[in-house]
Design an enzyme around this catalytic site. Structure first.
Site, PDB file in Angstrom:
ATOM      1  N   SER A  96       0.788  -1.229   0.000  1.00 50.06           N
ATOM      2  CA  SER A  96       0.000   0.000   0.000  1.00 50.06           C
ATOM      3  C   SER A  96       0.819   1.277   0.000  1.00 50.06           C
ATOM      4  CB  SER A  96      -0.959   0.002   1.190  1.00 50.06           C
ATOM      5  OG  SER A  96      -2.023  -0.905   0.963  1.00 50.06           O
ATOM      6  N   LYS A 153      -0.096   3.348  -2.811  1.00 50.69           N
ATOM      7  CA  LYS A 153      -1.195   4.307  -2.783  1.00 50.69           C
ATOM      8  C   LYS A 153      -0.695   5.747  -2.845  1.00 50.69           C
ATOM      9  CE  LYS A 153      -4.666   1.498  -0.322  1.00 50.69           C
ATOM     10  NZ  LYS A 153      -4.055   0.170  -0.456  1.00 50.69           N
ATOM     11  N   TYR A 193     -10.325   2.171   5.917  1.00 44.64           N
ATOM     12  CA  TYR A 193      -9.215   1.926   4.998  1.00 44.64           C
ATOM     13  C   TYR A 193      -9.626   0.895   3.965  1.00 44.64           C
ATOM     14  CZ  TYR A 193      -4.340   1.242   3.596  1.00 44.64           C
ATOM     15  OH  TYR A 193      -3.166   1.184   2.889  1.00 44.64           O
ATOM     16  N   GLU A 239      -0.264   9.602   5.458  1.00 45.15           N
ATOM     17  CA  GLU A 239      -0.847   9.797   6.783  1.00 45.15           C
ATOM     18  C   GLU A 239       0.150  10.612   7.587  1.00 45.15           C
ATOM     19  OE1 GLU A 239      -1.664   5.770   7.963  1.00 45.15           O
ATOM     20  OE2 GLU A 239      -2.860   5.429   6.147  1.00 45.15           O
ATOM     21  N   LYS A 285       3.747   6.006   5.607  1.00 43.48           N
ATOM     22  CA  LYS A 285       2.827   5.036   5.003  1.00 43.48           C
ATOM     23  C   LYS A 285       3.393   3.642   5.187  1.00 43.48           C
ATOM     24  CE  LYS A 285      -0.951   3.904   2.898  1.00 43.48           C
ATOM     25  NZ  LYS A 285      -0.956   2.639   3.675  1.00 43.48           N
ATOM     26  N   THR A 286       2.533   2.736   5.597  1.00 40.03           N
ATOM     27  CA  THR A 286       2.890   1.325   5.652  1.00 40.03           C
ATOM     28  C   THR A 286       2.389   0.639   4.386  1.00 40.03           C
ATOM     29  OG1 THR A 286       0.821   0.760   6.763  1.00 40.03           O
ATOM     30  CG2 THR A 286       2.730   1.249   8.164  1.00 40.03           C
ATOM     31  N   SER A 296       1.951  -3.631   2.723  1.00 39.73           N
ATOM     32  CA  SER A 296       2.192  -5.065   2.876  1.00 39.73           C
ATOM     33  C   SER A 296       1.573  -5.838   1.729  1.00 39.73           C
ATOM     34  CB  SER A 296       1.580  -5.590   4.183  1.00 39.73           C
ATOM     35  OG  SER A 296       2.077  -4.906   5.308  1.00 39.73           O
TER      36      SER A 296
END
Length: 389
Positions: free
Chosen positions: A91, A94, A177, A299, A342-343, A345
């Site tokens: 992600s 994104k 989300y 974020e 931002k994470t 996975s």
């Protein structure tokens, strides 16, 4: 879902000459040996604890890049991780999708206040008459789920899904989300630019941003650099195709390319006017959930930020449960004293990126295993905390 090709594909940022310039010194950086020791102290125990085969860490301090590589890209070949190893970033993709949408707004192809159905007329008469592009880009459409249901397998299934979807909440009231939300945001942005998303990203935006080793589909000649991912059972896995995968979670990249991307975001005023406007749109704060401020893709938190604040903003509850939102009036224009993160996975990979423009520091953590977000954030916060003494 064919695109209107009656107009030529826009040459995204074609007139832009992207220049990375060193910002003035803002902090006394750690010596190289100290930084290496700090990174090693954070990463080696993490890899052992989480049984991670390989990690790439990239850090930017005052315009200087540092690369630290650990373990192997593949247990089978024992090929070591390098700054050129390709990782799935999930992600974190994104934020790239948001960049494309930000360009579309900056160039006048769309407005974030447009309804979704304006850019996909087949959705007229559905819930998407009352859902804006901004709602989609900030997960506030009204309850689009984290993933598509299993029966949505192909692009041809998308229209039926969205046509029959019913909102659980009034648009703009809750954050949930969602890949279907952000994925549709990217798809509609591409429609506004009259070209397929993958073409716009791979042939236009990524090259113009100087990202030569970032891919939706890894080319054959680059497959030797593509790390092998490992799931929780230590089985070899890589991401497969899915609906709106390119828009929501599909990029593969290197720590070097990703760090370059963060540097562009840290210093938008050093770029072309169109890219400066584009990045400002993605880094604008639109609403708040707790301490977290939601941008497009990014974020954000006011800096300095505590580890506890970051962990609260990245809990499973934040990702999986609807959260009431407080819209910012006026919206929060980009602020230098901000931690943007931002994470990301996939089943076999875990990524985390963060940067602080006022401190001119950024970090990339890439791993060929999906491990808990909290552990990524702890490591990154410890490393950047040591840099910003």
């Amino acid at each position: 879902m064919e695109h209107d090709r009656t107009r030529a594909m826009p040459a995204i940022l074609a007139a832009a000459t992207l220049m990375i310039v060193a910002a003035p010194a803002l902090a006394a950086p750690l010596a190289d040996a100290q930084l290496e020791s700090t990174v090693s102290a954070a990463i080696r125990p993490l890899m052992q604890q989480q049984a991670i085969a390989g990690m790439a860490v990239a850090i930017s301090v005052e315009g200087k890049q540092h690369y630290f590589n650990f373990g192997v890209a593949s247990k089978q070949t024992e090929q070591p991780v390098t700054a050129d190893t390709l990782f799935e970033i999930g992600s974190v993709s994104k934020t790239f999708t948001a960049t494309l949408a930000g360009f579309a707004q900056a160039s006048g192809a769309l407005s974030l206040s447009d309804t979704a159905s304006k850019h996909w007329p087949a959705l007229k008469g559905t819930a998407f008459d009352g859902i804006t592009l901004l709602n989609l880009g900030t997960y506030s459409a009204g309850g689009l789920p984290l993933q598509f249901p299993d029966e949505v397998k192909a692009p041809s299934d998308l229209l039926g899904y969205y046509t029959h979807w019913k909102a659980d909440y009034a648009p703009g009231t809750h954050r949930l989300y969602s890949n279907p939300s952000l994925g549709l945001f990217g798809y509609l942005a591409a429609r506004s630019l009259n070209a397929p998303f993958a073409d716009l990203m791979q042939k236009q935006l990524l090259p113009q941003m100087g990202l030569q080793h970032t891919f939706i589909q890894v080319p054959t000649e680059q497959l030797s650099h593509y790390a092998q991912g490992y799931n929780k059972d230590d089985q070899s896995v890589r991401v497969g195709p899915g609906p709106l995968d390119a828009e929501a979670y599909g990029l593969k990249t290197t720590s070097a390319d990703l760090l370059h991307y963060l540097e562009l975001n840290m210093r938008p005023k050093a770029q072309s006017p169109v890219l400066e406007r584009t990045l400002a749109i993605t880094q604008t704060g639109y609403y708040r959930v707790g301490e977290m401020i939601q941008g497009l893709g990014w974020e954000m938190y006011r800096y300095p930020v505590s580890l506890d604040q970051l962990l609260k903003g990245n809990t499973n509850e934040m990702a999986l449960q609807p959260q009431p939102v407080t819209w910012l009036k006026p919206i929060r224009v980009p602020q230098p004293d901000t931690w943007l993160n931002k994470t990301g996975s996939t089943n076999g990979f875990g990524a985390y990126v963060a940067f602080v423009p006022s401190k001119n520091i950024a970090i990339v953590l890439l791993a060929n295993k999906n491990y808990p977000n909290a552990e990524r954030i702890k490591a990154a916060h410890a490393i950047l905390g040591a840099v910003d003494r």
